[in-house]
Design an enzyme around this catalytic site. Structure first.
Site, PDB file in Angstrom:
ATOM      1  N   HIS A 301     -37.827  -6.704 -60.090  1.00 36.38           N
ATOM      2  CA  HIS A 301     -38.585  -7.520 -61.048  1.00 36.38           C
ATOM      3  C   HIS A 301     -39.796  -6.731 -61.508  1.00 36.38           C
ATOM      4  O   HIS A 301     -40.398  -6.001 -60.717  1.00 36.38           O
ATOM      5  CB  HIS A 301     -39.034  -8.841 -60.409  1.00 36.38           C
ATOM      6  N   ASP A 358     -32.258 -14.820 -60.311  1.00 39.36           N
ATOM      7  CA  ASP A 358     -30.865 -14.765 -60.771  1.00 39.36           C
ATOM      8  C   ASP A 358     -29.880 -14.433 -59.655  1.00 39.36           C
ATOM      9  O   ASP A 358     -28.680 -14.583 -59.830  1.00 39.36           O
ATOM     10  CB  ASP A 358     -30.728 -13.736 -61.902  1.00 39.36           C
TER      11      ASP A 358
HETATM   12  N1  ACO Z   1     -30.897  -1.659 -58.662  1.00 41.66           N
HETATM   13  C1  ACO Z   1     -31.168  -0.348 -58.417  1.00 41.66           C
HETATM   14  N2  ACO Z   1     -32.321   0.249 -58.742  1.00 41.66           N
HETATM   15  C2  ACO Z   1     -33.256  -0.506 -59.365  1.00 41.66           C
HETATM   16  C3  ACO Z   1     -33.047  -1.857 -59.649  1.00 41.66           C
HETATM   17  C4  ACO Z   1     -31.820  -2.440 -59.271  1.00 41.66           C
HETATM   18  N3  ACO Z   1     -31.569  -3.721 -59.516  1.00 41.66           N
HETATM   19  N4  ACO Z   1     -34.134  -2.349 -60.272  1.00 41.66           N
HETATM   20  C5  ACO Z   1     -34.998  -1.346 -60.385  1.00 41.66           C
HETATM   21  N5  ACO Z   1     -34.483  -0.227 -59.838  1.00 41.66           N
HETATM   22  C6  ACO Z   1     -35.148   1.078 -59.700  1.00 41.66           C
HETATM   23  C7  ACO Z   1     -35.165   1.805 -61.042  1.00 41.66           C
HETATM   24  O1  ACO Z   1     -34.026   2.626 -61.171  1.00 41.66           O
HETATM   25  C8  ACO Z   1     -36.455   2.587 -60.948  1.00 41.66           C
HETATM   26  O2  ACO Z   1     -36.222   3.707 -60.149  1.00 41.66           O
HETATM   27  P1  ACO Z   1     -37.055   5.084 -60.433  1.00 41.66           P
HETATM   28  O3  ACO Z   1     -38.498   4.745 -60.244  1.00 41.66           O
HETATM   29  O4  ACO Z   1     -36.507   6.025 -59.424  1.00 41.66           O
HETATM   30  O5  ACO Z   1     -36.725   5.462 -61.845  1.00 41.66           O
HETATM   31  C9  ACO Z   1     -37.384   1.651 -60.168  1.00 41.66           C
HETATM   32  O6  ACO Z   1     -36.513   0.821 -59.385  1.00 41.66           O
HETATM   33  C10 ACO Z   1     -38.254   0.763 -61.054  1.00 41.66           C
HETATM   34  O7  ACO Z   1     -37.380   0.069 -61.943  1.00 41.66           O
HETATM   35  P2  ACO Z   1     -37.691  -0.158 -63.478  1.00 41.66           P
HETATM   36  O8  ACO Z   1     -36.406  -0.334 -64.195  1.00 41.66           O
HETATM   37  O9  ACO Z   1     -38.626   0.903 -63.960  1.00 41.66           O
HETATM   38  O10 ACO Z   1     -38.488  -1.522 -63.399  1.00 41.66           O
HETATM   39  P3  ACO Z   1     -38.713  -2.511 -64.583  1.00 41.66           P
HETATM   40  O11 ACO Z   1     -39.884  -3.329 -64.215  1.00 41.66           O
HETATM   41  O12 ACO Z   1     -38.751  -1.773 -65.878  1.00 41.66           O
HETATM   42  O13 ACO Z   1     -37.380  -3.417 -64.611  1.00 41.66           O
HETATM   43  C11 ACO Z   1     -35.774  -5.074 -64.034  1.00 41.66           C
HETATM   44  C12 ACO Z   1     -37.258  -4.647 -63.980  1.00 41.66           C
HETATM   45  C13 ACO Z   1     -35.269  -4.958 -65.473  1.00 41.66           C
HETATM   46  C14 ACO Z   1     -35.682  -6.531 -63.609  1.00 41.66           C
HETATM   47  C15 ACO Z   1     -34.943  -4.182 -63.092  1.00 41.66           C
HETATM   48  O14 ACO Z   1     -35.398  -4.341 -61.767  1.00 41.66           O
HETATM   49  C16 ACO Z   1     -33.448  -4.454 -63.177  1.00 41.66           C
HETATM   50  O15 ACO Z   1     -32.758  -3.885 -64.029  1.00 41.66           O
HETATM   51  N6  ACO Z   1     -32.894  -5.356 -62.294  1.00 41.66           N
HETATM   52  C17 ACO Z   1     -31.508  -5.756 -62.397  1.00 41.66           C
HETATM   53  C18 ACO Z   1     -31.324  -6.805 -63.488  1.00 41.66           C
HETATM   54  C19 ACO Z   1     -31.896  -8.166 -63.111  1.00 41.66           C
HETATM   55  O16 ACO Z   1     -31.666  -8.660 -62.010  1.00 41.66           O
HETATM   56  N7  ACO Z   1     -32.626  -8.783 -64.048  1.00 41.66           N
HETATM   57  C20 ACO Z   1     -33.195 -10.121 -63.862  1.00 41.66           C
HETATM   58  C21 ACO Z   1     -34.703 -10.054 -63.737  1.00 41.66           C
HETATM   59  S1  ACO Z   1     -35.363 -11.663 -63.451  1.00 41.66           S
HETATM   60  C22 ACO Z   1     -35.323 -12.389 -64.956  1.00 41.66           C
HETATM   61  O17 ACO Z   1     -35.469 -11.781 -65.989  1.00 41.66           O
HETATM   62  C23 ACO Z   1     -35.041 -13.829 -65.002  1.00 41.66           C
END
Ligand code: ACO
Length: 419
Positions: A301, A358
């Site tokens: 998140h 979710d």
């Molecule tokens: N699985 C694996 N790695 C992950 C995940 C995941 N679910 N989420 C984040 N990471 C990693 C990224 O690859 C990144 O790694 P790095 O620093 O080595 O590049 C690091 O964690 C930070 O992630 P970001 O994508 O930069 O974080 P951001 O805040 O931009 O994204 C998000 C947040 C979109 C929710 C992300 O965690 C994600 O894609 N999760 C999966 C989708 C999801 O569950 N979305 C629902 C969110 S809740 C809602 O909107 C109701």
């Protein structure tokens, strides 16, 4: 508390005011930055940008806390209904008995839609995703709702009444059932379930556990400060777009897999794990592999660097529902197992990736009988009061139109030379 900060830019000293929030979160007010210094900020994903002063909800991402208008989500979930929560979010205070009655009665008064909408829906091809159809029909509602949008408070109640009708019609068309109309004697969530699942227009046998569970899930979704869909709604509001078209855009934003669409993606992922032999370790490794675009859906998140408090509640609700309904759900067991393994993995620990709302919500919808491609539609029904409160707030605050800048990296000026 300092009220200004000084920044050195290319050897010059500039003073900027600091803006403080209720819990002392602080931000540098850079509204004069470009004008005074000739430089601007670059913040893709708006990770460090506060785009609004807001009093609707508050998240402490480090502690894993969520407040609606100051009340902790854990108290709201146990003491309020979704309709009371909607009133709170829209109006700032919880309603007294008379206010709640009046609010509920008014919503019931608007519990119908124009017959042309049924005809329009009939023409929509069956293979269209329900979220696309909901967004489209919400927009279409504008043409059939007779009020001057900017002035009429009733428009919020119209949408609270009409969005569940649209959702139920989309579902019923999908499963080949004729419309089931609203029943003025039922409360909001009972009515929603009736409009979805009654076989004939008259009878519907309520299960109080299901009604209570759905009501709680709607509450968990009701607002979540400046997320992607809410920011979308605020941006449209800032341009003085109408409420219905702003909400329609919010629904489209929510549909995205990285946002609300994750609830559908989580169940699909869990089913794929089962189909492919249930090797959780393999899927966790896949999520960690930077060359693989796969992510563990329902994990991570932007704001929470701790447990999402909504996910904790959703997990309990899911366990309780499945136990009460005596369902044997291997997907819930798999989800719990996956959560446990991921939370022990150094990759997820270091990056502070926890389950979000979710992760468990789809399991609940599935147990209620809602098909996968309708999950995000249900999320939209829950998020509606939040979207509307933000749209209302941007008007009250008289926020300027949202219009960011960019760093242009395209061609320099050039001349057309026909070949
Ligand atoms: N699985 C694996 N790695 C992950 C995940 C995941 N679910 N989420 C984040 N990471 C990693 C990224 O690859 C990144 O790694 P790095 O620093 O080595 O590049 C690091 O964690 C930070 O992630 P970001 O994508 O930069 O974080 P951001 O805040 O931009 O994204 C998000 C947040 C979109 C929710 C992300 O965690 C994600 O894609 N999760 C999966 C989708 C999801 O569950 N979305 C629902 C969110 S809740 C809602 O909107 C109701």
């Amino acid at each position: 508390m300092c009220s200004v900060v000084f920044l050195d830019i290319n050897g010059c000293h500039y003073k900027f005011p600091v803006v403080y929030g209720t819990f002392y979160e602080k931000a540098i007010n850079i509204s004069q930055l470009r004008e005074n210094t000739g430089i601007m900020t670059f913040d893709p994903g708006l990770k460090n940008t506060g785009i609004a002063k807001s009093s609707i909800s508050f998240i402490d991402g480090e502690k894993g806390e969520l407040l609606y208008r100051g009340y902790p989500i854990e108290q709201i979930i146990n003491k309020c209904s979704f309709i009371e929560t909607s009133y709170l979010i829209l109006n700032g205070e919880l309603p007294n008995t008379a206010q709640l009655k009046c609010f509920s009665e008014k919503i019931k008064k608007f519990n119908h839609i124009n017959k042309e909408i049924y005809q329009i829906l009939d023409k929509v091809p069956d293979n269209y995703h329900p979220m696309g159809v909901l967004s489209f029909l919400t927009y279409v509602l504008t043409s059939f709702t007779n009020f001057i949008q900017e002035k009429d408070e009733d428009m919020y109640l119209h949408l609270l009444a009409k969005l569940p009708i649209l959702a139920s019609l989309i579902y019923r068309k999908k499963v080949g059932l004729p419309p089931s109309y609203a029943d003025k004697n039922m409360d909001y969530t009972s009515n929603l379930l009736k409009m979805f699942f009654s076989k004939s227009n008259k009878s519907y046998q309520h299960n109080p556990i299901i009604t209570d569970t759905l009501d709680k899930l709607l509450i968990l979704h009701a607002d979540h400060e400046q997320n992607c869909s809410t920011t979308t709604v605020r941006l449209l509001g800032s341009a003085h777009s109408g409420l219905f078209s702003s909400i329609s855009a919010g629904i489209s934003a929510l549909w995205g897999k990285l946002h609300g669409g994750a609830n559908q993606a989580v169940i699909e992922m869990l089913e794929n794990i089962v189909i492919s032999g249930g090797n959780i370790k393999k899927w966790i490794e896949k999520a960690k592999n930077k060359k693989d675009p796969f992510r563990l859906m329902g994990f991570g998140h932007r704001i929470y660097k701790n447990f999402d408090p909504r996910a904790k509640i959703a997990k309990k609700i899911a366990e309780n529902l499945i136990q009460e309904l005596r369902i044997v759900d291997p997907i819930l067991e798999l989800a719990k197992n996956l959560e446990e393994k991921a939370l022990q993995d150094p990759y997820f620990v270091e990056k502070k990736l926890y389950p979000n709302i979710d992760f468990y919500s789809g399991i609940i919808y599935q147990a209620i009988g809602i098909p996968k491609d309708m999950f995000t539609v249900m999320f939209s029904l829950g998020r509606l009061p939040g979207w509307m409160a933000h749209w209302k707030e941007i008007k009250l605050n008289r926020d300027p139109i949202g219009r960011p800048r960019q760093i242009y990296i395209g061609y320099k000026k050039r001349n057309i030379i026909h070949k």
